[in-house]
Design an enzyme around this catalytic site. Structure first.
Site, PDB file in Angstrom:
ATOM      1  N   ASP A 250       0.819  -1.210   0.000  1.00  0.00           N
ATOM      2  CA  ASP A 250       0.000   0.000   0.000  1.00  0.00           C
ATOM      3  C   ASP A 250       0.859   1.268   0.000  1.00  0.00           C
ATOM      4  O   ASP A 250       2.037   1.243   0.384  1.00  0.00           O
ATOM      5  CB  ASP A 250      -0.901   0.033   1.242  1.00  0.00           C
ATOM      6  CG  ASP A 250      -1.946  -1.056   1.217  1.00  0.00           C
ATOM      7  OD1 ASP A 250      -1.957  -1.852   0.255  1.00  0.00           O
ATOM      8  OD2 ASP A 250      -2.750  -1.123   2.167  1.00  0.00           O
TER       9      ASP A 250
ATOM     10  N   HIS B  57       3.716  -2.112   3.104  1.00  0.00           N
ATOM     11  CA  HIS B  57       3.659  -0.744   2.567  1.00  0.00           C
ATOM     12  C   HIS B  57       4.968  -0.448   1.833  1.00  0.00           C
ATOM     13  O   HIS B  57       6.050  -0.727   2.365  1.00  0.00           O
ATOM     14  CB  HIS B  57       3.460   0.282   3.681  1.00  0.00           C
ATOM     15  CG  HIS B  57       2.150   0.132   4.399  1.00  0.00           C
ATOM     16  ND1 HIS B  57       1.948  -0.820   5.385  1.00  0.00           N
ATOM     17  CD2 HIS B  57       0.967   0.784   4.256  1.00  0.00           C
ATOM     18  CE1 HIS B  57       0.693  -0.727   5.834  1.00  0.00           C
ATOM     19  NE2 HIS B  57       0.082   0.230   5.167  1.00  0.00           N
TER      20      HIS B  57
END
Length: 712
Positions: free
Chosen positions: A87, A239
């Site tokens: 992400d 992430h």
């Protein structure tokens, strides 16, 4: 008639152009604020744990959710199958490092990208696609979809889909809402946003395991949190953007090494569920995406440039104020020394010819002439040159029957023509020029001619005061005269580059005037044109602060506009006419090397940039740190107030009008830079501006007794 219509069309056209430019600037700043998370970005989801949950089939199901009409399905990955998801990218530093780790282990992943960052780094998006990984949407600004209205949520997804189509040519169908985790946590507004997105064809991807790499617990802890139990399949959240991801990269490497030994396979969401690959984007979506990428890039570059421009403009403004104050102090000391020197020299008592060009000055001409007759200087010849007035100006003067006053009547030919007629008829070497709406102090003529004791002085600028200051517009102009014009003249005197001896009160040697061919009719700022010509021929032009003249300032914004438009346009004409002064040497070149650059920078360039700077300042207040912007604005205002206090003290004025200075920044300043824009556009278009005469009311004369105190 056709020429007037053409001029009106040109005027309308360039105001439309200005409005369009400001609209583009505003849109660019809004786009930059939106994409750089200054406008409307949610920091965290505001939903509470007590919000209405998603249906049980979703909460108890797998992490991949499909909504088809009223039917909701969910799916999970098979055993020993891991979908690595990332992400908050793409990030130009960390996404490539994640790709290196995945390539080293032969793994594929799914990257949920923030649209704004994808638009900023489209090359990184293409690298992800070219490496065979899958791309999904993580909204455009990382907004919490449950906290924004439906139109904003739709916009977030639409912009992201377009920009990813433009950057990588793919039509994304996977969505991960920011701040989401496991399916059981979907509730309230977030679930409603997911449901609406499902109607648009999105598959929502939650997670089975959160590596919690965003807390930076260390690589070992990240790998442990992301490890599936008992051979189960899992969607794992990492992430690749949003901060320092060094621990993520290290933890990912550890996880892949551990799971490889356990026989896991690493795949994308679609491949893990047996879905077809993401489709290619349509041509229209690609074009829209490319346009959005370029628009965002342009908006960012423009904003960065404007930040620099604002910084430079602010620094120049502060520097100008400092220079004005310092050189004003230098001027005061020089004046004191000059007065001591003059005490050792004979006082100038030479006869003086005063020329008053007048066109329809019936309202104030009597007061003007009477103030000249009352002059304490002996042997003053007063020549009133009536330039074809049709309001009885000449008759009023003739009827006074005052001694030493001569009325000269001529057909209308303009102010320069009237002055030249007066120069030709004047009998004396020292000549004073005064506007027909101006009232002299009794000792003004005598004080004005004292600098002519120096044979190098060819012209002297007096000190013009605004007589009609009772209203706020008059007070603004009063402050402008004292702070701007008179401080500027002190500086120009010290630097020997005086660009303008004002038409309201100026003294000249006849020798100097005839040497430059008299007053030129080439420009609408005949006083500026004449002064620059004198400077270029080597004459010194100085400022005499004690020679006071009271003038009537415009009493309406329309009149002010017309006056300043003529002044500004005429000054541009004069600057262009005398542009070769930049190359001239010696004292004659001081105008070109000092005066002209100053005029161009502070009277042309910065006013042209002012509208954009104002829009940028509003942007800062609305979308950045409003307090920082207000602090900077307050600091500039305080610097102006302190400068104004000093200037008013130098001119022996009371400080009462200071309270209007902050208000001046919101009306008067904008009017002045619009005047500059109008003037520059008129000059660039090659239009010839006609003489704009201000309608006189005599109000300055009516208020003169009060003004001379001076007022508070």
């Amino acid at each position: 008639m056709a020429g007037r219509r053409a001029r009106r069309r040109e005027a309308r056209a360039h105001w439309v152009l200005l409005a369009f430019v400001l609209l583009v600037v505003a849109c660019a700043l809004l786009l930059e604020g939106f994409t750089r998370h200054a406008v409307g970005r949610s920091g965290t989801s505001a939903e509470s744990a007590s919000c209405v949950p998603a249906p049980d089939t979703v909460r108890a199901g797998g992490p991949v959710i499909r909504i088809d009409g009223e039917r909701t399905e969910s799916a999970a990955l098979p055993a020993k199958t891991v979908a690595l998801t990332f992400d908050d990218g793409p990030d130009p530093t960390w996404t490539p490092r994640v790709l290196e780790v995945l390539a080293r282990h032969g793994a594929k992943g799914t990257f949920f990208m923030v649209g704004a960052d994808a638009a900023a780094h489209p090359d990184v998006v293409r690298d992800v696609r070219d490496a065979g990984h899958e791309i999904g949407s993580h909204t455009y600004t990382h907004a919490a979809l449950g906290d924004v209205p439906p139109w904003r949520a739709d916009l977030e997804l639409s912009l992201t889909r377009n920009v990813l189509a433009g950057a990588a040519g793919v039509q994304v169908r996977l969505l991960r809402p920011p701040y989401s985790s496991v399916p059981a946590a979907l509730c309230g507004g977030t679930w409603e946003a997911v449901r609406r997105a499902g109607q648009d064809g999105y598959l929502t991807v939650a997670t089975d395991l959160d590596s919690k790499d965003w807390t930076r617990p260390g690589a070992d802890a990240i790998a442990a949190a992301a490890t599936p139990r008992d051979g189960r399949g899992a969607v794992i959240m990492f992430h690749d953007g949003g901060g320092d991801r060094a621990q993520t990269v290290e933890g990912l490497d550890l996880l892949l090494a551990n799971l490889e030994g356990q026989g896991y396979r690493f795949t994308t969401i679609s491949a893990g569920l047996g879905l077809p690959p993401e489709p290619q984007a349509a041509g229209r979506a690609k074009v829209s995406g490319i346009a959005l990428i370029w628009a965002q890039r342009g908006a960012h570059q423009f904003t960065v440039a404007m930040a620099w421009v604002l910084t430079v403009a602010g620094a120049l403004t502060v520097l100008r104020l400092l220079v004005l104050v310092v050189l004003a102090r230098v001027h005061v000391r020089r004046v004191r020394r000059a007065k001591r020197r003059r005490n050792r020299l004979p006082e100038v008592w030479d006869p003086v010819s005063v020329i008053v060009p007048a066109y329809n000055e019936a309202a104030g001409i009597e007061a003007t002439v009477r103030s000249l007759v009352a002059s304490t200087h002996p042997d003053v010849e007063i020549l009133v040159v009536d330039d074809g007035s049709d309001d009885g100006t000449a008759d009023i003067v003739a009827a006074l029957g005052l001694p030493g006053v001569v009325v000269i009547r001529k057909p209308n030919g303009g102010k320069a023509s009237a002055l030249n007629v007066g120069i030709a008829r004047a009998r004396h070497e020292l000549i004073v020029m005064i506007d027909g709406d101006t009232v002299f102090e009794p000792d003004a003529v005598h004080r004005l001619v004292q600098p002519f004791a120096d044979p190098a002085v060819g012209a002297v600028s007096g000190n013009t005061k605004v007589g009609n200051r009772r209203r706020i517009l008059g007070r603004w102009q009063h402050l402008e005269y004292v702070i701007g014009f008179n401080l500027d003249r002190r500086m120009f005197d010290v630097l020997q580059c005086m660009p303008t001896v004002p038409g309201a009160i100026g003294g000249f040697r006849r020798t100097a005037l005839t040497g430059v061919g008299g007053v030129s009719e080439d420009t609408l700022a005949e006083d500026t044109d004449l002064t620059m010509a004198l400077c270029r021929t080597g004459w010194r032009v100085v400022y005499e602060e004690t020679a006071l003249a009271w003038t009537e300032a415009p009493e309406s914004l329309r009149q002010l506009w017309r006056q300043r438009y003529r002044w500004c346009y005429g000054t541009l004409q004069a600057m262009w006419k005398h542009r070769r002064a930049v190359l001239e040497r010696g004292p004659a070149g001081h105008l070109g090397r000092r005066g002209l650059p100053y005029l161009f920078l502070f009277q042309v360039l910065l006013p042209l940039l002012a509208p954009v700077v104002d829009v940028f300042a509003l942007y800062g207040i609305a979308f950045l740190d409003p307090w920082r912007t207000l602090y900077i604005w307050t600091a500039f205002l305080l610097a102006q107030v302190l400068t104004a206090v000093y200037a008013l003290r130098l001119d022996r004025e009371k400080l009462g009008p200071i309270w209007t200075l902050p208000l001046q920044q919101f009306v008067y300043r904008q009017l002045m830079y619009l005047v500059v824009i109008q003037s520059v556009v008129t000059a660039v278009l090659g239009s010839r501006l006609r003489w704009h005469r201000m309608h006189r009311t005599g109000s300055a004369t009516d208020q003169l007794a009060t003004a001379q105190q001076p007022p508070g």
